[in-house]
Scaffold this motif. Structure first.
Motif, short mmCIF file in Angstrom:
data_model
loop_
_atom_site.label_atom_id
_atom_site.label_comp_id
_atom_site.label_asym_id
_atom_site.label_seq_id
_atom_site.Cartn_x
_atom_site.Cartn_y
_atom_site.Cartn_z
N THR A 1 0.84 -1.20 0.00
CA THR A 1 0.00 0.00 0.00
C THR A 1 0.88 1.25 0.00
O THR A 1 0.57 2.25 -0.67
N GLY A 2 1.99 1.21 0.74
CA GLY A 2 2.90 2.35 0.78
C GLY A 2 3.49 2.65 -0.58
O GLY A 2 3.60 3.83 -0.97
N ASP A 3 3.89 1.63 -1.32
CA ASP A 3 4.43 1.84 -2.66
C ASP A 3 3.36 2.41 -3.59
O ASP A 3 3.64 3.32 -4.38
N PHE A 4 2.15 1.88 -3.50
CA PHE A 4 1.06 2.41 -4.34
C PHE A 4 0.82 3.88 -4.03
O PHE A 4 0.71 4.71 -4.95
N ASP A 5 0.74 4.22 -2.74
CA ASP A 5 0.49 5.61 -2.36
C ASP A 5 1.60 6.54 -2.84
O ASP A 5 1.34 7.68 -3.25
N SER A 6 2.84 6.05 -2.79
CA SER A 6 3.97 6.87 -3.23
C SER A 6 3.87 7.17 -4.72
O SER A 6 4.01 8.32 -5.16
N VAL A 7 3.62 6.13 -5.51
CA VAL A 7 3.51 6.33 -6.97
C VAL A 7 2.34 7.24 -7.28
O VAL A 7 2.45 8.16 -8.11
N HIS A 8 1.22 7.02 -6.62
CA HIS A 8 0.02 7.82 -6.89
C HIS A 8 0.25 9.28 -6.52
O HIS A 8 -0.13 10.20 -7.27
N SER A 9 0.88 9.53 -5.38
CA SER A 9 1.15 10.90 -4.93
C SER A 9 2.12 11.60 -5.87
O SER A 9 1.96 12.80 -6.18
N ILE A 10 3.14 10.90 -6.31
CA ILE A 10 4.11 11.49 -7.24
C ILE A 10 3.45 11.75 -8.59
O ILE A 10 3.71 12.77 -9.24
#
Length: 526
Positions: free
Chosen positions: A63-72
């Motif tokens: 979930t952390g990786d998904f959130d990072s990509v989405h936020s960027i």
């Protein structure tokens, strides 16, 4: 020959696309991890550096990786870099990547599958025909969500040439716009990479319509050499990381590639869009965020990269720097005069110095950093650029940490049992600890464990001075291991014990990030 690409339009024949994977492959380095705020700050620095494509993460991993990509992906407009998400050939991976990059103005899905006999037999347990079908299926699915699709042949440098050509042809026909042939395990020699790219481009129909990319690991210390060999054989995209970080021995170093292209322009006959004066501050930011310094003799960004001790060398440099320097320190962000501020310097001078060093921070962060600067200036006769960088990075990068060091008192001396008391702030709650130890640092660490109980194995404790002199700041690095996970932390202060406590708490915050991440099986990527 100029190429037309869905994300870049017409690309000049000599232009090399820089694909940075610091936030994905780089973060898979043992001991390295970044939280969301740190990834966003690093992404902003990479954009300022001028990277063309930013591989922001592996969305299916957690979930952390998904959130990072989405936020960027939400952060950059059409003038920013292409934001890329990595995906295996599985439908779930590709759908998750597509959702993560959806907000990006310019977006890419990067999908991969192993193609070597060894990987297909042992890791995938798939036949060549099954792999070939997976190539077509994955690229076709990715194309439903973006016109910019990259396909990678994991372990490409050890793949049978006939089968590699079949896979590349299938990927192009399915709609891939970039074809990556990586040296996943760092096995190839430069002549191997040159031969592979030349052969594939000559044999595969449609090769002239796509961009070929090269991604090399540094297990034999040949990643940059292999990258340049591939470029000279027709690769138009280079995949790399800041400071060369990455799994095992790391990846090809962005700064080394960029400066090789710039310095040896006539021989390589290529250009990049990298703003080279931003290289050093980007390197330092990454080192601060990850808690892992580059070695002193690291090319371009190591502190000895432009140092000269030999009398013969010093004499030559004094007469003409080009006698022993093939590039200027300023071209990559080093400054010639590092003697800057003192205890009488004001806020305006401090802000100007931060700007010169590449920092643009808000008023609250500036106030905190200035307070620490004044405290440091009271304890040091001279404050150098390196001191300013250390304290600002320590202040700005740590401001979103869940665990913060609020207070620390240590008593120690000859024939005295060292004792430490500390106050931590954990998710906004104050916690106090007290402990004794075999030395001041041991007592300090025990007090932190008393305030916030945890069990870790301390694998590394190292101290180095930021500058010279007995009043120099100490930079401490610690490394923890918990359940096979490694994390590094750093801290700086004129008091070595305080620096040690800062480093310990920094490592604890990194450990919390690691705990939150759960990787899927067989997450190895190109």
């Amino acid at each position: 020959m100029a190429l037309n690409h869905p994300s870049f339009g017409s690309i000049a024949p000599d232009r090399v696309i820089v694909f940075d994977t610091t936030l994905r492959d780089g973060e898979q380095s043992p001991g390295f991890s970044m939280n969301l705020e740190e990834k966003i700050r690093m992404a902003e620095a990479l954009a300022d550096l001028g990277v063309d494509v930013m591989e922001a993460g592996f969305p299916i991993a957690s979930t952390g990786d998904f959130d990072s990509v989405h936020s960027i992906a939400e952060k950059f407009g059409k003038d920013g870099p292409v934001v890329c998400g990595l995906a295996r050939s599985a439908d779930g991976d590709i759908l998750r990547a597509a959702e993560a990059i959806r907000p990006a103005a310019r977006k890419r899905i990067h999908t991969f599958i192993s193609t070597s006999d060894l990987h297909m037999r042992v890791k995938l347990r798939m036949s060549p025909e099954e792999v070939l079908a997976a190539v077509v299926r994955s690229v076709s699915l990715a194309r439903q969500y973006t016109d910019d699709v990259e396909w990678s042949a994991e372990d490409g440098s050890r793949t049978d040439m006939d089968f590699l050509c079949r896979c590349v042809e299938a990927a192009i026909k399915a709609g891939a716009t970039t074809i990556n042939i990586p040296d996943t395990v760092g096995y190839a020699l430069p002549e191997d990479m040159h031969r592979i790219f030349r052969t594939v481009r000559e044999r595969v129909p449609g090769s002239d319509t796509v961009i070929f990319s090269t991604h090399n690991h540094d297990d034999l210390g040949l990643a940059v050499a292999n990258t340049l060999a591939a470029v000279q054989a027709g690769a138009r995209q280079v995949e790399c990381t800041i400071n060369g970080i990455g799994e095992r021995a790391g990846n090809a170093s962005l700064e080394e590639i960029a400066m090789a292209v710039r310095t040896r322009g006539p021989a390589i006959a290529r250009t990049t869009g990298i703003q080279t004066p931003n290289i050093l501050r980007t390197s330092r930011l990454l080192a601060t965020i990850t808690g892992f310094d580059v070695q002193p003799n690291k090319a371009i960004v190591g502190r000895n990269a432009f140092a000269h001790e030999s009398g013969i060398h010093q004499d030559g440099v004094l007469k003409d720097a080009s006698t022993y320097e093939i590039m200027t320190p300023e071209s990559v962000g080093w400054t010639t005069n590092s003697l800057v501020l003192g205890k009488h310097s004001g806020r305006a001078a401090f802000r100007d110095k931060l700007k010169a060093l590449g920092y643009e921070i808000g008023d609250n962060a500036l106030n905190d950093a200035f307070r620490r600067f004044k405290d440091l200036a009271d304890r040091k006769k001279v404050v150098y650029d390196e001191d300013v960088v250390a304290l600002v990075d320590d202040e700005v990068v740590r401001q979103n940490d869940r665990i913060k060091l609020v207070a620390l008192t240590v008593t120690s001396g000859l024939h005295t049992r060292p004792m430490a008391t500390c106050t931590l702030e954990v998710d906004g709650e104050a916690r106090e600890g007290m402990a004794v130890g075999d030395g001041a640092v041991d007592a300090c660490f025990n007090a932190i464990r008393s305030a916030w109980p945890h069990e870790v194995a301390l694998k590394l404790y190292a101290v180095q001075s930021v500058t010279g002199g007995t009043d120099a700041q100490a930079r401490v690095t610690v490394r923890f291991e918990e359940g096979g996970k490694l994390v590094d932390g750093q801290g700086a202060d004129t008091d070595t014990v305080v620096a040690s406590a800062r480093a310990y708490v920094h490592a604890l915050n990194k450990l919390l990030v690691k705990r939150e991440r759960t990787a899927p099986a067989a997450m190895t990527a190109a």
